[in-house]
Enzyme design. Structure first.
Site, PDB file in Angstrom:
ATOM      1  N   HIS A 123       0.458  -1.217   0.187  1.00 59.59           N
ATOM      2  CA  HIS A 123       0.026  -0.074   0.000  1.00 59.59           C
ATOM      3  C   HIS A 123       1.508   1.250  -0.293  1.00 59.59           C
ATOM      4  O   HIS A 123      -0.049   2.654   0.078  1.00 59.59           O
ATOM      5  CB  HIS A 123      -0.837  -0.205   1.443  1.00 59.59           C
ATOM      6  CG  HIS A 123      -1.994  -1.250   0.912  1.00 59.59           C
ATOM      7  ND1 HIS A 123      -2.985  -0.912   0.061  1.00 59.59           N
ATOM      8  CD2 HIS A 123      -2.112  -2.501   2.374  1.00 59.59           C
ATOM      9  CE1 HIS A 123      -3.839  -2.181   0.739  1.00 59.59           C
ATOM     10  NE2 HIS A 123      -3.475  -2.614   1.410  1.00 59.59           N
ATOM     11  N   ASP A 253      -8.837  -5.626   5.157  1.00 53.98           N
ATOM     12  CA  ASP A 253      -9.969  -6.655   4.027  1.00 53.98           C
ATOM     13  C   ASP A 253     -10.688  -7.405   4.133  1.00 53.98           C
ATOM     14  O   ASP A 253     -11.191  -7.894   2.883  1.00 53.98           O
ATOM     15  CB  ASP A 253      -8.064  -6.875   3.232  1.00 53.98           C
ATOM     16  CG  ASP A 253      -7.146  -6.472   2.458  1.00 53.98           C
ATOM     17  OD1 ASP A 253      -8.080  -5.248   1.622  1.00 53.98           O
ATOM     18  OD2 ASP A 253      -6.224  -6.373   2.948  1.00 53.98           O
TER      19      ASP A 253
END
Length: 361
Positions: A123, A253
């Protein structure tokens, strides 16, 4: 170390050899009058160099013998214990994620006392070159670096491992097969498929560490992320895969995979998290199981997950820490302006009402 005077005359026998036709250095005829050789301005050591033998631990780069020798630039000589051995010793490790790819923030994190820092290539905006700068900063401060890969891929794993991190984290592992592939990317043949350039890469201290091939697998911490509903169902199988050292939980997630993207603290998400946690904690790392790792959330702080048995706890993200500090700094300033416009005096005898020192003090 004793050295010859920079104005001393060079030994004529040595010079004669250098200019001899059989010399591998010059390969030209020797001077007709060797005694007329010019004086040297180079400092020569009278001490014979001794080959350096290094420990194979990624965190221990001190020479194994007590000699005076140059160290390999950028490789730490401070940390003496690997993450893996600390976990085996029963420690609970506290770390943070680094998304900024700032070596300066990496150094600050290290000097602040974190046990490890996850350099996040999944990320964060950086790649291999930026990750290397952060690893060097962390190593120099004696703190372990873990690299999180963008995907479960042999190419990314190979490039990341060649940098010499103490740990590597594979995202979105959903089955025993996924976990076994991840481990194979970390092992040289015949145990795996990792490409070999161990004679020249940083992980082996550019080939100086002669024990690297014998110990690299024992020192590397392999972490597999369970961050989907499917992964939770197979958490026990993932933890049991030979070579998987740690299962990292991914609540964001996981919540997204369950349809609760905006509510990671939802009751059903928490129940799914507990299911995975229980599966990992029931495994025994000493008998082929895995340690449990995770990061804190606003609804699930570091102390709470530590109490549930997590062995590695990431309590913060560098971007989040800076964002919170910046927002709060601006808020306090603008609140002061608002108070002044309302006629309120924010000063008392020349001092701020708030006793807390400003950030630069």
């Amino acid at each position: 170390m004793a050295t010859a005077s920079i104005f001393s005359t060079v030994n004529t026998d040595v010079v004669t050899h250098l200019f001899n036709s059989s010399s591998p250095i010059i390969g030209k005829p020797s001077p007709s009058n060797p005694t007329s050789v010019v004086r040297s301005t180079v400092s020569f050591s009278r001490k014979t160099l001794t080959p350096i033998r290094f420990s194979s631990s990624p965190a221990d780069h001190s020479p194994a013998v007590a000699i005076t020798s140059p160290t390999v630039e950028g490789i730490s000589t401070l940390s003496k214990t690997s993450l893996k051995s600390r976990l085996q010793g029963g420690e609970t490790l506290y770390g943070m994620f680094l998304l900024s790819f700032s070596p300066t923030l990496a150094e600050i994190a290290a000097h602040s006392g974190y046990d490890y820092v996850v350099v996040d290539m999944e990320h964060g905006h950086g790649g291999i070159p930026e990750a290397l700068d952060c690893i060097r900063a962390l190593n120099a401060a004696g703190v372990a670096a873990v690299l999180r890969l963008p995907e479960n891929c042999p190419v990314w794993a190979k490039k990341a491992l060649d940098l010499g991190p103490q740990g590597i984290m594979f995202p979105m592992i959903e089955s025993r097969k996924d976990a076994a592939k991840a481990v194979s990317y970390c092992r040289f043949p015949p145990e795996g498929i990792r490409g070999s350039a161990h004679t020249v890469v940083r992980a082996s201290k550019y080939g100086i560490d002669e024990g690297y091939l014998g110990n690299y697998a024992d020192e590397l911490l392999i972490m597999c992320q369970v961050e989907s509903a499917e992964g939770v169902k197979k958490a026990d199988e993932i933890a049991a895969v030979d070579g998987v050292d740690c299962v990292q939980m991914g609540p964001l997630d996981l919540s997204a995979s369950m349809g609760y993207l905006w509510d990671p603290g939802h009751k059903k998400v928490r129940e799914m998290m507990r299911r995975a946690e229980k599966a990992v904690l029931m495994s025994d790392p000493a008998k082929g199981g895995a340690y449990l790792s995770g990061f804190a959330m606003p609804h699930d702080g570091p102390a709470a997950i530590r109490e549930r048995g997590y062995n590695m706890v990431a309590g913060a993200v560098d971007i989040g820490l800076f964002r919170n500090a910046a927002v709060e700094d601006v808020r306090r300033f603008k609140m002061g302006l608002a108070n002044e416009s309302d006629g309120e005096d924010s000063l008392d005898n020349g001092k701020d009402v708030d006793d807390e020192k400003y950030w630069s003090e």
